[in-house]
Design an enzyme around this catalytic site. Structure first.
Site, PDB file in Angstrom:
ATOM      1  N   LYS A 130      32.979  52.547  33.370  1.00  0.00           N
ATOM      2  CA  LYS A 130      33.474  53.903  33.129  1.00  0.00           C
ATOM      3  C   LYS A 130      33.816  54.573  34.460  1.00  0.00           C
ATOM      4  CE  LYS A 130      28.851  55.987  33.146  1.00  0.00           C
ATOM      5  NZ  LYS A 130      27.888  56.820  32.411  1.00  0.00           N
ATOM      6  N   TYR A 157      34.683  72.924  62.400  1.00  0.00           N
ATOM      7  CA  TYR A 157      34.557  74.205  61.709  1.00  0.00           C
ATOM      8  C   TYR A 157      33.136  74.754  61.798  1.00  0.00           C
ATOM      9  CZ  TYR A 157      39.112  73.611  59.415  1.00  0.00           C
ATOM     10  OH  TYR A 157      40.458  73.469  59.151  1.00  0.00           O
TER      11      TYR A 157
END
Length: 357
Positions: A33, A253
Site C-alpha cells: 500500500k 533559515y
C-alpha cells in the site's frame, strides 16, 4: 540532472519477504500500500510476483494499478470497499476484501454476484479504528456465511502496540480475539511486521509484513530478527556547493546552527520537498563519500547543509547518503522525532532507480 535519487534494491526486498515467511511459518501477504511505502508498488510487486502468497493494499485504486501491470496473485483490500458499487470490480478482478462494518455486509447481501468472494472479517480487539465489536463478531460471521456469496472467510485483527515489546496490550488484544472467535472454524491473520518479528506466540495462518519488507525496524530498540533485515532504499545526492565559514556564523533559515569553530559547510541537493524531514536537527547522521558526518542547520525545501570540517577530501560532487545501507532510516527518523514509515511514504520528486530485477 539534479543528483538526488532513491536507489531501490529488489534483492533486499526479496530477502526481507523470505525472512517473514521463514520466521512466521505462515503464508505472507506483501503489503505494498501507499506505493509500497514510497518504494514503487508496481516494481516491488513484480519483484515478488511468483514468490509471494499475495499482496495487500489499502484500496481498490491501488489494487487495479497492480492488476493493470499484470499482477495476477491475490490482492487484499485492507480498508475494504467504500461504496457498494465497488463490489462489481472486486468480483471482476478477483480481489480479496476486508469487511469491517455492518453496512458492508448489507451491501454484500444485496449485491448480484456471479462468483463468491474471499473476505477477511476484521475484529476490533482494542485498536479502535475499524472492525466489529467483539459482541458483534460471531453474528457478522454468520451473516456472511448465510449470504451465500462467500467462498472463504479469514478472521483478522490488528495490534495497536506490538512495536512495544514490553507492553501487555498485545496479549490483552489476543485474549479478546480468542474469545470473540470461539467456535469459528476459519484461518487467522493477526501479525503485521512488529507482531511477526516480536510476538512469536501469536497464532497466524497469514502474516502481513509491511515496514519490514523495506528493511526498516518497527522497534525503537535492537531486536534480533529485525537486525537481519536489509534496507531496500538508499536516498542519496551530492554536494553542490561548499562554504568556508569562521566561528560565529549562522547557517540556514532561522540561524538554528551557528559555527563554533572555522567550519566547511557542504550544500546538498536534497530538501523537504524531496521528503527529507524538515525537523531533522543538527547532528542527524549522513554519510559523505562513505565517511560519517552530520546535518547542520535547518533543512530547506530543496537543499540541506552538512559539516565537512573533518573531511578535507570531500567537496563538490561528493556522494551523500541520507539514509540507506549504512545510515539507517530508523536512526534518521529517531533524530527527526518521526518513524521510518513516514520517511518512506513522504518521498517524492526524486527518481526511483531499481537494481536486482
Amino acid at each position: 540532472m539534479r543528483p538526488a535519487r532513491a536507489l531501490i534494491d529488489l534483492n533486499a526486498l526479496r530477502h526481507n519477504y523470505r525472512l517473514a515467511r521463514e520466521v512466521s511459518g505462515a503464508r505472507a501477504l506483501a503489503v505494498v500500500k501507499a506505493d509500497a511505502y514510497g518504494h514503487g508498488a508496481v516494481r516491488c510487486a513484480q519483484a515478488l510476483d511468483g514468490e509471494t502468497d499475495g499482496f495487500a493494499v489499502a484500496c481498490i485504486e491501488e489494487a487495479l494499478q497492480l492488476r493493470e501491470a499484470g499482477i495476477q496473485a491475490p490482492i487484499l483490500l485492507l480498508e475494504g470497499f467504500f461504496e457498494a458499487d465497488e463490489l462489481a470490480l472486486i468480483e471482476q478482478h478477483r480481489l480479496w476484501c476486508v469487511v469491517h462494518s455492518a453496512w458492508q455486509i448489507d451491501a454484500i447481501e444485496q449485491a448480484s454476484l456471479r462468483a463468491p468472494l474471499t473476505l477477511w472479517l476484521k475484529l476490533d480487539s482494542g485498536m479502535h479504528r475499524v472492525g466489529f465489536h467483539p459482541d458483534e463478531y460471531q453474528a457478522a460471521y454468520q451473516r456472511l456465511l448465510r449470504s451465500g456469496k462467500v467462498a472463504k472467510i479469514v478472521l483478522m485483527s490488528h495490534f495497536a502496540r506490538a512495536d512495544e515489546l514490553d507492553c501487555p496490550r498485545s496479549d490483552e488484544q489476543l485474549a479478546v480475539f480468542e474469545q470473540a472467535r470461539q467456535g469459528l472454524l476459519a484461518e487467522v491473520s493477526l501479525r503485521n511486521s512488529p507482531a511477526l518479528l516480536g510476538w512469536p506466540n501469536v497464532p497466524s495462518d497469514w502474516v502481513r509484513p509491511g515496514i519490514m519488507l523495506y528493511g526498516a525496524t518497527p522497534f525503537e530498540q535492537a531486536q534480533a530478527l529485525a537486525d537481519q533485515l536489509q534496507p531496500v532504499m538508499t536516498l542519496e545526492s551530492k554536494i553542490i556547493g561548499v562554504r568556508e565559514l569562521p566561528a560565529g556564523e549562522p547557517v540556514g533559515y532561522g540561524a538554528r546552527f551557528v559555527t563554533e569553530r572555522p567550519t566547511r559547510v557542504g550544500v546538498v541537493a536534497m530538501g523537504y520537498a524531496d521528503g527529507y524531514p524538515r525537523h531533522a536537527p543538527t547532528g542527524t547522521p549522513v554519510l559523505i563519500d562513505g565517511k560519517p558526518s552530520r546535518l547542520i542547520g535547518r533543512v530547506s525545501m530543496d537543499m540541506l547543509t552538512v559539516d565537512l570540517s573533518d573531511l578535507p577530501q570531500a567537496g563538490l560532487g561528493s556522494h551523500v547518503e541520507l539514509w540507506g545501507k549504512r545510515v539507517l532510516a530508523s536512526d534518521v527518523a529517531t533524530q527527526a522525532q518521526t518513524i521510518p514509515y513516514q520517511l518512506f511514504c513522504n518521498l517524492r520528486r526524486v527518481p526511483l532507480l531499481y537494481s536486482g530485477n
